[in-house]
Design a protein around this motif. Structure first.
Motif, PDB file in Angstrom:
ATOM      1  N   ARG A 136      48.733  60.569  33.673  1.00  0.00           N
ATOM      2  CA  ARG A 136      49.667  61.584  33.188  1.00  0.00           C
ATOM      3  C   ARG A 136      49.815  61.570  31.661  1.00  0.00           C
ATOM      4  O   ARG A 136      50.004  62.610  31.032  1.00  0.00           O
ATOM      5  N   LEU A 137      49.673  60.419  31.045  1.00  0.00           N
ATOM      6  CA  LEU A 137      49.884  60.296  29.594  1.00  0.00           C
ATOM      7  C   LEU A 137      48.585  60.327  28.788  1.00  0.00           C
ATOM      8  O   LEU A 137      48.611  60.215  27.567  1.00  0.00           O
ATOM      9  N   TYR A 138      47.468  60.498  29.470  1.00  0.00           N
ATOM     10  CA  TYR A 138      46.173  60.379  28.796  1.00  0.00           C
ATOM     11  C   TYR A 138      46.013  61.341  27.625  1.00  0.00           C
ATOM     12  O   TYR A 138      45.616  60.938  26.544  1.00  0.00           O
ATOM     13  N   SER A 164      39.012  46.179  31.375  1.00  0.00           N
ATOM     14  CA  SER A 164      39.765  47.274  30.780  1.00  0.00           C
ATOM     15  C   SER A 164      41.161  46.783  30.444  1.00  0.00           C
ATOM     16  O   SER A 164      41.609  45.754  30.948  1.00  0.00           O
ATOM     17  N   GLY A 165      41.828  47.539  29.590  1.00  0.00           N
ATOM     18  CA  GLY A 165      43.183  47.200  29.197  1.00  0.00           C
ATOM     19  C   GLY A 165      44.086  48.415  29.277  1.00  0.00           C
ATOM     20  O   GLY A 165      43.654  49.548  29.058  1.00  0.00           O
ATOM     21  N   VAL A 166      45.349  48.164  29.618  1.00  0.00           N
ATOM     22  CA  VAL A 166      46.347  49.223  29.733  1.00  0.00           C
ATOM     23  C   VAL A 166      47.583  48.791  28.943  1.00  0.00           C
ATOM     24  O   VAL A 166      48.053  47.657  29.094  1.00  0.00           O
ATOM     25  N   MET A 167      48.080  49.686  28.117  1.00  0.00           N
ATOM     26  CA  MET A 167      49.320  49.435  27.376  1.00  0.00           C
ATOM     27  C   MET A 167      50.503  49.845  28.246  1.00  0.00           C
ATOM     28  O   MET A 167      50.460  50.887  28.903  1.00  0.00           O
ATOM     29  N   ASN A 181      38.761  50.233  27.284  1.00  0.00           N
ATOM     30  CA  ASN A 181      40.183  50.299  27.596  1.00  0.00           C
ATOM     31  C   ASN A 181      40.611  51.684  28.057  1.00  0.00           C
ATOM     32  O   ASN A 181      40.340  52.681  27.390  1.00  0.00           O
ATOM     33  N   MET A 182      41.300  51.711  29.191  1.00  0.00           N
ATOM     34  CA  MET A 182      41.906  52.952  29.672  1.00  0.00           C
ATOM     35  C   MET A 182      43.104  53.314  28.800  1.00  0.00           C
ATOM     36  O   MET A 182      43.378  54.473  28.573  1.00  0.00           O
ATOM     37  N   GLU A 183      43.828  52.322  28.353  1.00  0.00           N
ATOM     38  CA  GLU A 183      45.001  52.424  27.474  1.00  0.00           C
ATOM     39  C   GLU A 183      46.272  52.888  28.170  1.00  0.00           C
ATOM     40  O   GLU A 183      47.328  52.371  27.918  1.00  0.00           O
ATOM     41  N   THR A 184      46.181  53.911  29.044  1.00  0.00           N
ATOM     42  CA  THR A 184      47.397  54.437  29.662  1.00  0.00           C
ATOM     43  C   THR A 184      47.092  55.103  30.997  1.00  0.00           C
ATOM     44  O   THR A 184      45.937  55.248  31.379  1.00  0.00           O
ATOM     45  N   TYR A 236      40.544  60.753  31.250  1.00  0.00           N
ATOM     46  CA  TYR A 236      40.848  59.677  32.194  1.00  0.00           C
ATOM     47  C   TYR A 236      39.670  59.420  33.139  1.00  0.00           C
ATOM     48  O   TYR A 236      39.205  58.291  33.269  1.00  0.00           O
ATOM     49  N   HIS A 237      39.183  60.459  33.786  1.00  0.00           N
ATOM     50  CA  HIS A 237      38.119  60.269  34.778  1.00  0.00           C
ATOM     51  C   HIS A 237      36.791  59.893  34.135  1.00  0.00           C
ATOM     52  O   HIS A 237      35.993  59.180  34.747  1.00  0.00           O
ATOM     53  N   ARG A 238      36.563  60.320  32.889  1.00  0.00           N
ATOM     54  CA  ARG A 238      35.342  59.913  32.184  1.00  0.00           C
ATOM     55  C   ARG A 238      35.388  58.407  31.887  1.00  0.00           C
ATOM     56  O   ARG A 238      34.385  57.720  32.027  1.00  0.00           O
ATOM     57  N   SER A 239      36.556  57.905  31.513  1.00  0.00           N
ATOM     58  CA  SER A 239      36.685  56.469  31.259  1.00  0.00           C
ATOM     59  C   SER A 239      36.485  55.668  32.542  1.00  0.00           C
ATOM     60  O   SER A 239      35.811  54.633  32.537  1.00  0.00           O
TER      61      SER A 239
END
Length: 170
Positions: free
Chosen positions: A103-105, A133-136, A97-100, A114-117
């Motif tokens: 900018r908010l990582y 993947s999932g994003v909130m 999951n990226m999650e967000t 962010y880029h590692r994910s």
């Protein structure tokens, strides 16, 4: 240091060597048809917990051959050999999951990058796995940022994306 769950944070002790068997048995007892398996990060272990993941996938397959699996894995701190250990077990879906949005990582995922994910998703796809993947939503992101993360995921080989809201358990 996960801020998404109600699990006590801190340095874990040793892991339960019977965990793979316990997970497989729980899946059998509950008559699960599709299991989504997740865990806390085990960054303190030499292989970042990849061998535990692999053993769990093998044990679930052995005891529940009809069950399909999605494994929701950590980023293994960019240890691509650890990632390969999990991919080689061939679960039906490998999720990270990226999650967000970018900018908010640092605020939402202080231990992650962010880029590692994104790189992990790309490498997972390159290794032949189906990726997810999932994003909130609702954390302060803009519509343009949501579109950008969707583009970033697509460009890095993400097959399935979930978008949703999140409430921390109490």
């Amino acid at each position: 240091s996960c801020s998404f769950c109600a699990v006590k944070t801190g340095r874990p002790t040793e892991y339960d060597i019977e965990e793979p068997q316990k997970v497989a048995e729980a899946i059998r007892k509950m008559k699960v048809k599709h299991a989504v398996i997740t865990s806390g990060n085990r960054d303190e272990l030499k292989d970042k917990g990849a061998s535990i993941w692999a053993a769990t996938i093998r044990e679930v397959r052995k005891n529940n051959p009809q069950v399909t699996m999605e494994v929701l894995i950590p980023d293994f701190k960019a240890d691509w050999n650890a990632l390969k250990t999990v991919v080689d077990e061939k679960p039906e879906v490998i999720s990270h999951n990226m999650e967000t949005v970018a900018r908010l990582y640092r605020l939402v995922r202080p231990q992650a990058k962010y880029h590692r994910s994104l790189e992990q998703i790309r490498k997972t796809k390159e290794m032949g796995a189906r990726t997810k993947s999932g994003v909130m939503l609702g954390l302060g992101e803009t519509e343009a940022e949501i579109i950008q993360i969707m583009k970033d995921l697509y460009q890095n080989g993400c097959d399935v994306l979930t978008l949703g809201q999140y409430l921390q358990p109490t």
